[in-house]
Design an enzyme around this catalytic site. Structure first.
Site, short mmCIF file in Angstrom:
data_model
loop_
_atom_site.label_atom_id
_atom_site.label_comp_id
_atom_site.label_asym_id
_atom_site.label_seq_id
_atom_site.Cartn_x
_atom_site.Cartn_y
_atom_site.Cartn_z
N GLU A 49 0.87 -1.19 0.00
CA GLU A 49 0.00 0.00 0.00
C GLU A 49 0.89 1.22 0.00
O GLU A 49 1.72 1.40 0.90
CB GLU A 49 -0.83 0.03 1.29
CG GLU A 49 -2.20 -0.59 1.14
CD GLU A 49 -3.01 -0.42 2.41
OE1 GLU A 49 -3.71 -1.37 2.75
OE2 GLU A 49 -2.93 0.65 3.05
N ASP A 60 -6.22 9.50 9.54
CA ASP A 60 -4.94 8.99 10.00
C ASP A 60 -4.55 9.57 11.35
O ASP A 60 -4.89 10.70 11.68
CB ASP A 60 -3.85 9.32 8.97
CG ASP A 60 -3.96 8.41 7.76
OD1 ASP A 60 -3.82 7.19 7.93
OD2 ASP A 60 -4.20 8.93 6.65
#
Lengths: 270, 400
Positions: A49, A60
């Site tokens: 990823e 995040d």
């Protein structure tokens, strides 16, 4: 069959779980990214990823946000990330690359133009955190018509009815977010994750990856026993953050070896 | 009859709005949408809202004819909707009362909020104290420095103020951090968004709670002058005070609606917070699609305004829609122009306006000069300027 699908098929034959590390493109510096990708593959990454830096990474935690900020200091945007993938592909045509990021960089290019450019760079899958299936029908069509897998997140709060909707749009695999919270939080409950993953499997034959909260060999091993793929993000980025130019690749290789050993040692319960 | 009927069932205003959030938040937003649908027309809920607006906030806020200032400017008559007279000093409290009542009904004991200038943070801390809810406010560390008195007010009211050190350390980063808190604590937490942005149903819900401003103004203008104004002018950061006063006027013909963005050091300098005025590209941020100040890679660029409350790179999706359908016009006012209007109002009317509202005043002043004496401009005076005296003093090199 897409590269992601064939990778999962091969691993299944071997009775293995995929290990998918995450790094942010351009972190700590764009000159390292392609080397890091190769190092991840050499040390056991089945897929990668690759995070697209964004100024406002709302889903995040602080670790990956700092990685985005480091990359953005060097002006690494989506165009630069696609160039890095192209360079990686010069010597690696087998490891799937999954871009992970936010909607706005894609919106800035436009969904169709993005899909063209991602295909041109030989990207295999795209995870767009803030594109829920209701809002990205056109985008999904653009990706799928080019054999790029749109990969969607499922969360502990996703209702069973929505799971149906999401898996109807997804291809490649689905990504179960193993906790309520942002990336890098440390409260993985493996019993609950196991039950959720089992429930998802009843609704789809797509492979199920699990990420968020996998920090070490023990959690990687426990997750590998119940999932088709284990995603390790914040822990990987922490190691990158703590490294110098000289020991960066060695440190990443060490962590990868530890995780790979753990994932391969898991006794599959599926 | 209300002809205008936006947004659609999923929160879209044409191409704008929507629900662009991480999967973890979808269920919480579904729950909020259903609860809001349930209560938005519920007579008991609305009566409780009206009661608190009257007895706690002090509504209705008056409309005031700024006659001396109008005469001095020369031209149209300028009327002010006095949201500065609300409890806590701005329009922000209207919305927090509504959302806190909803939080109570949803059984959420904890509320969170983002704040830029601190007005929404103070309004949230205020209503949380009044209703016995735990309150956490996220605020950029740059804004904490600029707005120290409001930080202390929030603390006095029992709120926890969390400094946000990421990104540009201002409003948008506070919003990111509040979203992160919500993702993590979604089971017991209600996120009180302060403006008409964010994922559906926030832009609609905040507009509805703020619409009391325009609803009152329509009645008050009729009573005072026997007709509606020729133009309604309001400042736009995210755009909640503007939506609040615009919304009831959308279907009223011949009333111009004008939103005033922060032109900062000047639109041509790039140092501003005026995405509509500068025709910024469309993008996705904070859960909705709208016009956004961004670079070629789609990263959000830093904004500038003397007023922290307008210092935001996007704008509520309904404003984007009203611009596209040409029902509202959007213009920019620079820091200097806003400061001049600020001083003008202080000295001729004895009213210290917020720096945000001073942008609307400055544009009204420009317009009035081109209009006849019997024409009328209604300005939403969205807040009072007590919070800004340190900023104003600093600009004049005065140490308080």
């Amino acid at each position: 069959m897409s590269r992601i699908q064939s990778t999962f098929a091969t691993l299944k034959q071997q009775g293995k779980t995929a290990l998918i590390p995450y790094i942010t493109a351009g972190d700590p510096h764009p000159k390292h990214t392609v080397d890091l990708l190769h190092t991840l593959v050499e040390n056991g990454a089945d897929m990668i990823e690759l995070g697209v830096p964004f100024s406002d990474p709302m889903a995040d935690g602080p670790v990956i946000q700092r990685a985005s900020e480091r990359a953005l200091m060097h002006k690494v945007g989506l165009t630069a990330v696609l160039e890095m993938v192209k360079t990686f592909r010069l010597t690696n045509q087998s490891t799937p690359i999954i871009l992970m990021g936010y909607a706005n960089p894609i919106e800035a290019i436009g969904p169709k133009a993005f899909a063209d450019r991602a295909k041109d760079a030989d990207v295999d899958g795209v995870i767009t955190v803030d594109y829920p299936p209701e809002e990205c029908g056109e985008f999904v069509q653009e990706l799928r018509s080019r054999d790029i897998d749109p990969i969607f997140l499922l969360s502990p709060t996703t209702e069973p009815k929505r799971v149906d909707l999401i898996v109807s749009q997804a291809s490649g695999f689905v990504y179960y977010v193993s906790l309520k919270g942002v990336t890098g939080a440390a409260n993985l409950d493996i019993v609950e994750v196991s039950a959720r993953v089992a429930a998802i499997r009843k609704k789809t034959s797509l492979p199920v990856g699990v990420g968020f909260g996998i920090r070490d060999a023990a959690t990687a091993k426990a997750t590998a026993a119940i999932a088709d793929a284990v995603v390790v993000g914040s822990r990987m980025v922490q190691v990158i953050e703590a490294s110098t130019d000289d020991n960066l690749l060695d440190n990443v290789a060490t962590l990868m070896t530890e995780l790979k050993t753990a994932v391969d040692a898991a006794t599959k319960s599926i | 009859m209300q002809l205008y009927d936006m947004p659609d069932a999923r929160g879209h205003f044409g191409q704008f709005g929507g629900t662009f959030v991480a999967e973890t938040l979808v269920e919480a937003l579904d729950e909020l949408r259903m609860m809001y649908e349930k209560y938005r027309h519920d007579p008991v809920f609305l009566a409780e809202f009206a009661h608190d607006l009257k007895h706690f906030v002090g509504r209705p806020s008056p409309v005031y004819h700024a006659k001396r200032w109008s005469d001095k400017v020369g031209g149209a008559q300028i009327y002010l909707k006095r949201e500065d007279l609300n409890h806590t000093g701005a329009h922000k409290i209207n919305n927090t009362v509504g959302q806190a009542l909803l939080a109570k009904r949803m059984g959420k004991p904890r509320v969170i909020a983002e704040t830029g200038a601190g007005q929404h943070g103070v309004a949230t801390a205020t209503i949380a104290a009044r209703m016995g809810l735990e309150c956490v406010v996220y605020m950029g560390s740059e804004d904490i420095k600029r707005q120290a008195p409001n930080v202390f007010r929030m603390k006095l009211l029992g709120a926890t103020v969390v400094p946000v050190e990421s990104g540009s350390k201002t409003l948008k980063d506070a919003l990111n951090e509040a979203m992160r808190d919500w993702v993590t604590n979604v089971h017991n937490t209600f996120y009180i968004i302060g403006t008409v942005a964010g994922p559906h149903p926030y832009p609609m819900m905040v507009r509805d709670f703020q619409a009391v401003i325009g609803v009152e103004a329509k009645i008050q203008m009729q009573e005072m002058v026997g007709r509606q104004p020729d133009a309604v002018v309001a400042c736009v950061g995210g755009g909640s005070n503007a939506m609040g006063i615009f919304y009831p006027y959308i279907d009223v013909p011949n009333v111009r609606l004008i939103g005033v963005e922060a032109a900062g050091h000047g639109l041509e300098t790039g140092m501003h917070a005026a995405p509509l005025t500068t025709n910024s590209p469309v993008g996705v941020l904070h859960g909705n699609r709208t016009y956004l100040m961004q670079d070629v890679d789609g990263n959000i660029i830093e904004t500038h305004s003397v007023s922290a409350g307008l210092d935001y790179p996007g704008v509520g999706p309904e404003h984007a829609w009203l611009k596209d359908i040409k029902r509202a016009e959007y213009v920019g006012i620079t820091d200097d122009e806003a400061m001049a209007a600020f001083h003008g109002l202080c000295r001729t009317e004895g009213i210290i306006p917020a720096l945000e509202s001073s942008h609307a005043l400055a544009h009204a002043e420009k317009m009035a000069k081109t209009m006849r004496k019997d024409e009328i401009i209604l300005v939403n005076l969205s807040g009072r300027g007590d919070k800004d005296i340190n900023t104003v003093a600093k600009l004049a090199n005065i140490t308080l």
